[in-house]
Design a protein around this motif. Structure first.
Motif, mmCIF file in Angstrom:
data_model
loop_
_atom_site.group_PDB
_atom_site.id
_atom_site.type_symbol
_atom_site.label_atom_id
_atom_site.label_comp_id
_atom_site.label_asym_id
_atom_site.label_seq_id
_atom_site.Cartn_x
_atom_site.Cartn_y
_atom_site.Cartn_z
ATOM 1 N N ARG A 169 -23.234 94.482 25.441
ATOM 2 C CA ARG A 169 -24.660 94.805 25.271
ATOM 3 C C ARG A 169 -25.262 94.130 24.047
ATOM 4 N NH1 ARG A 169 -26.387 100.359 28.177
ATOM 5 N NH2 ARG A 169 -25.230 99.902 30.083
ATOM 6 N N GLY A 170 -24.525 93.264 23.442
ATOM 7 C CA GLY A 170 -25.102 92.412 22.406
ATOM 8 C C GLY A 170 -24.925 92.877 20.983
ATOM 9 N N ALA A 171 -24.118 93.936 20.766
ATOM 10 C CA ALA A 171 -23.950 94.433 19.388
ATOM 11 C C ALA A 171 -23.489 93.293 18.479
ATOM 12 C CB ALA A 171 -22.935 95.573 19.365
ATOM 13 N N GLN A 172 -24.007 93.318 17.252
ATOM 14 C CA GLN A 172 -23.690 92.240 16.305
ATOM 15 C C GLN A 172 -22.256 92.387 15.785
ATOM 16 O OE1 GLN A 172 -24.806 92.791 12.160
ATOM 17 N NE2 GLN A 172 -26.318 91.189 12.489
ATOM 18 N N TYR A 173 -21.870 93.633 15.518
ATOM 19 C CA TYR A 173 -20.527 93.914 14.999
ATOM 20 C C TYR A 173 -20.043 95.220 15.634
ATOM 21 C CZ TYR A 173 -16.882 95.486 11.778
ATOM 22 O OH TYR A 173 -15.685 95.946 11.252
ATOM 23 N N VAL A 174 -18.832 95.212 16.146
ATOM 24 C CA VAL A 174 -18.259 96.438 16.714
ATOM 25 C C VAL A 174 -16.914 96.691 16.037
ATOM 26 C CG1 VAL A 174 -17.540 97.663 18.811
ATOM 27 C CG2 VAL A 174 -19.312 95.892 18.967
ATOM 28 N N LEU A 175 -16.790 97.873 15.445
ATOM 29 C CA LEU A 175 -15.507 98.300 14.876
ATOM 30 C C LEU A 175 -14.892 99.336 15.813
ATOM 31 C CD1 LEU A 175 -13.370 98.575 12.604
ATOM 32 C CD2 LEU A 175 -14.920 100.175 11.441
ATOM 33 N N GLY A 176 -13.689 99.058 16.291
ATOM 34 C CA GLY A 176 -12.959 100.004 17.138
ATOM 35 C C GLY A 176 -11.841 100.626 16.335
ATOM 36 N N ALA A 177 -11.915 101.945 16.118
ATOM 37 C CA ALA A 177 -10.909 102.640 15.299
ATOM 38 C C ALA A 177 -9.963 103.415 16.208
ATOM 39 C CB ALA A 177 -11.617 103.590 14.326
ATOM 40 N N GLU A 178 -8.695 103.094 16.122
ATOM 41 C CA GLU A 178 -7.684 103.755 16.979
ATOM 42 C C GLU A 178 -6.379 103.830 16.191
ATOM 43 O OE1 GLU A 178 -7.301 105.318 20.128
ATOM 44 O OE2 GLU A 178 -5.312 105.543 19.229
ATOM 45 N N PRO A 179 -5.929 105.044 15.833
ATOM 46 C CA PRO A 179 -4.755 105.148 14.956
ATOM 47 C C PRO A 179 -3.415 105.047 15.676
ATOM 48 C CG PRO A 179 -5.663 107.334 15.357
ATOM 49 C CD PRO A 179 -6.556 106.362 16.071
ATOM 50 N N PHE A 180 -3.400 105.189 16.995
ATOM 51 C CA PHE A 180 -2.107 105.205 17.696
ATOM 52 C C PHE A 180 -1.839 103.871 18.379
ATOM 53 C CE2 PHE A 180 -3.117 109.744 17.260
ATOM 54 C CZ PHE A 180 -2.023 110.084 16.485
ATOM 55 N N MET A 181 -0.676 103.786 19.046
ATOM 56 C CA MET A 181 -0.212 102.491 19.563
ATOM 57 C C MET A 181 -1.117 101.893 20.640
ATOM 58 S SD MET A 181 2.156 101.183 17.917
ATOM 59 C CE MET A 181 3.373 101.581 16.667
ATOM 60 N N PHE A 182 -2.083 102.683 21.138
ATOM 61 C CA PHE A 182 -3.038 102.120 22.100
ATOM 62 C C PHE A 182 -3.740 100.905 21.518
ATOM 63 C CE2 PHE A 182 -2.885 106.693 23.216
ATOM 64 C CZ PHE A 182 -2.337 106.559 24.476
ATOM 65 N N ILE A 183 -3.796 100.849 20.188
ATOM 66 C CA ILE A 183 -4.477 99.703 19.580
ATOM 67 C C ILE A 183 -3.792 98.394 19.972
ATOM 68 C CG2 ILE A 183 -3.214 99.739 17.386
ATOM 69 C CD1 ILE A 183 -6.236 99.095 16.282
ATOM 70 N N GLU A 184 -2.509 98.462 20.298
ATOM 71 C CA GLU A 184 -1.823 97.235 20.736
ATOM 72 C C GLU A 184 -2.368 96.770 22.080
ATOM 73 O OE1 GLU A 184 -0.003 95.535 18.804
ATOM 74 O OE2 GLU A 184 0.103 97.067 17.239
ATOM 75 N N GLN A 185 -2.768 97.711 22.921
ATOM 76 C CA GLN A 185 -3.404 97.332 24.191
ATOM 77 C C GLN A 185 -4.753 96.657 23.910
ATOM 78 O OE1 GLN A 185 -3.639 101.127 26.234
ATOM 79 N NE2 GLN A 185 -1.515 101.022 26.936
ATOM 80 N N ALA A 186 -5.519 97.270 22.991
ATOM 81 C CA ALA A 186 -6.836 96.704 22.662
ATOM 82 C C ALA A 186 -6.680 95.304 22.075
ATOM 83 C CB ALA A 186 -7.564 97.621 21.675
ATOM 84 N N ARG A 187 -5.680 95.131 21.238
ATOM 85 C CA ARG A 187 -5.499 93.813 20.599
ATOM 86 C C ARG A 187 -4.999 92.772 21.600
ATOM 87 N NH1 ARG A 187 -3.535 95.548 14.470
ATOM 88 N NH2 ARG A 187 -5.642 95.592 13.652
ATOM 89 N N PHE A 188 -4.177 93.206 22.538
ATOM 90 C CA PHE A 188 -3.727 92.315 23.625
ATOM 91 C C PHE A 188 -4.945 91.842 24.422
ATOM 92 C CE2 PHE A 188 -2.649 92.769 28.294
ATOM 93 C CZ PHE A 188 -2.049 91.533 28.464
ATOM 94 N N LEU A 189 -5.820 92.792 24.767
ATOM 95 C CA LEU A 189 -7.018 92.415 25.534
ATOM 96 C C LEU A 189 -7.927 91.507 24.708
ATOM 97 C CD1 LEU A 189 -7.823 95.866 27.197
ATOM 98 C CD2 LEU A 189 -6.874 93.831 28.308
ATOM 99 N N GLU A 190 -8.063 91.823 23.427
ATOM 100 C CA GLU A 190 -8.941 91.010 22.569
ATOM 101 C C GLU A 190 -8.422 89.576 22.458
ATOM 102 O OE1 GLU A 190 -11.851 91.028 21.532
ATOM 103 O OE2 GLU A 190 -11.829 89.546 19.930
ATOM 104 N N ARG A 191 -7.101 89.411 22.474
ATOM 105 C CA ARG A 191 -6.557 88.042 22.436
ATOM 106 C C ARG A 191 -6.995 87.271 23.685
ATOM 107 N NH1 ARG A 191 -2.128 90.665 20.121
ATOM 108 N NH2 ARG A 191 -0.926 90.807 22.048
ATOM 109 N N ILE A 192 -7.151 87.982 24.789
ATOM 110 C CA ILE A 192 -7.582 87.326 26.033
ATOM 111 C C ILE A 192 -9.102 87.161 26.058
ATOM 112 C CG2 ILE A 192 -7.675 87.590 28.570
ATOM 113 C CD1 ILE A 192 -5.103 89.371 28.195
ATOM 114 N N TYR A 193 -9.811 88.214 25.668
ATOM 115 C CA TYR A 193 -11.277 88.213 25.816
ATOM 116 C C TYR A 193 -12.000 87.462 24.690
ATOM 117 C CZ TYR A 193 -10.624 91.949 29.343
ATOM 118 O OH TYR A 193 -10.270 92.678 30.450
ATOM 119 N N GLU A 194 -11.406 87.450 23.500
ATOM 120 C CA GLU A 194 -12.008 86.745 22.344
ATOM 121 C C GLU A 194 -13.464 87.138 22.121
ATOM 122 O OE1 GLU A 194 -11.204 82.718 23.730
ATOM 123 O OE2 GLU A 194 -9.529 82.587 22.316
ATOM 124 N N THR A 195 -13.696 88.448 22.002
ATOM 125 C CA THR A 195 -15.069 88.932 21.824
ATOM 126 C C THR A 195 -15.477 89.026 20.356
ATOM 127 O OG1 THR A 195 -14.347 91.225 21.648
ATOM 128 C CG2 THR A 195 -14.844 90.398 23.866
#
Ligand SMILES: C[S@@+](CC[C@H](N)C(=O)[O-])C[C@H]1O[C@@H](n2cnc3c(N)ncnc32)[C@H](O)[C@@H]1O
Length: 299
Positions: free
Chosen positions: A124-150
């Motif tokens: 939706r065009g946000a300038q900066y998005v911070l995703g806070a996740e303290p548990f290992m799910f963050i590894e899923q988010a980081r895996f996706l981010e490596r693919i999506y490069e957002t």
């Protein structure tokens, strides 16, 4: 020294056991019932066809990070990660209730899990998005981010770690599905308010008691709800509203509610749209990590 890869495997194995206990099923990695054309394209450069080698590599990594609660995520070609939840379905309703254009906005998502909501805010065009996740799910988010490069900034942070002096304040704060998993729900709400920029909006979603007769009450869950031992406090709708208002969040609107999981008592899931209001003048603070009140004279 422990091997971080083993730590992730152990953490995911533990979560896998809890999920299969709750659902009694193993989720397929690729969900056949998803129409790929209807899924959001989180990455701009996803390939419409994946080579067999690339596909196998992505599948192997996604399997290593199983179980996926959030989904479905399209990774290119015919490859979709299907989660336990249908976040695309939730966004059909929720997406209509929030601004379509977030250009120039700073957005904070608390309890990001695999990152579905941060990726949507980015779309939706946000300038900066911070995703806070303290548990290992963050590894899923980081895996996706490596693919999506957002450019979404996924950080291994709990709400307790968020600090406006360090992370700044945000035009839009989104927190969904975290409060009833926390022993210190009011302290969480206090922190959400602190993270809001002047004029900012909080979209706060939680499970609540479904029974209107219990609206003023909060139920404490000493064991587990629907096999999930991480449920603690489940407020009724009015109790939830009072908690938000007490910490200085003005409830602007309640969004439509949906049924919660079929656990030991009836629950609903619903959002509150909030702006900054006035906290109760007699409110106290505790250090949520110790349960101790702050030293005299502190905030
Ligand atoms: C029920 S899930 C909701 C995930 C996501 N917000 C959504 O709505 O799809 C709760 C999430 O909160 C995370 N969580 C648990 N404790 C947290 C904390 N102290 N601070 C931030 N997130 C937390 C969990 O790891 C999990 O990803």
């Amino acid at each position: 020294m422990t091997d971080p890869a083993n730590d992730i495997d152990d953490a995911m194995a533990h979560i896998r056991e809890a999920v299969s206990q709750q659902l009694g099923i193993d989720r397929p990695l690729a969900t056949a019932d998803v129409d790929i054309a209807s899924l959001p394209h989180f990455g701009r450069n996803l390939e419409s066809e994946l080579s067999a080698e690339r596909r196998a590599e992505l599948v192997a990594e996604a399997k290593r990070l199983d179980p996926w609660l959030q989904g479905p995520f399209w990774l290119g070609g015919d490859l979709v990660i299907g989660g336990t939840w249908r976040n695309d379905g939730r966004w059909l309703g929720f997406g209509e209730q929030i601004p379509a254009d977030l250009s120039g906005k700073r957005v904070l998502d608390i309890g990001s899990n695999a990152g579905y909501d941060p990726f949507m805010f980015h779309l939706r065009g946000a300038q900066y998005v911070l995703g806070a996740e303290p548990f290992m799910f963050i590894e899923q988010a980081r895996f996706l981010e490596r693919i999506y490069e957002t450019g979404v900034d996924f950080q291994p942070l709990g709400w307790q770690d968020l600090d406006p002096a360090l992370h700044g304040t945000f035009d839009l704060v989104h927190c969904h599905g975290v409060l009833y998993h926390d022993m210190h729900p009011v302290a969480l709400l206090q922190r959400l308010r602190e993270m809001l920029a002047p004029g900012g909006t909080l979209y706060f979603g939680s499970m609540m008691l479904a029974d209107p007769e219990l609206s003023e009450y909060a139920r404490y869950v000493p064991g587990a709800y629907y096999g999930d031992a991480t449920w603690w406090w489940v407020p009724g709708r009015l109790a939830m509203r009072w908690m938000l208002e007490s910490v200085g969040l003005e409830v602007l609107r309640q969004l439509p509610v949906h049924d919660g999981p079929p656990g030991e008592f009836a629950t609903i899931n619903g959002y509150f749209e909030c702006g900054i209001g006035e906290p109760s003048p007699v409110i106290t603070r505790v250090d949520s990590s110790t349960g101790a009140p702050p030293p005299r004279g502190a905030g």
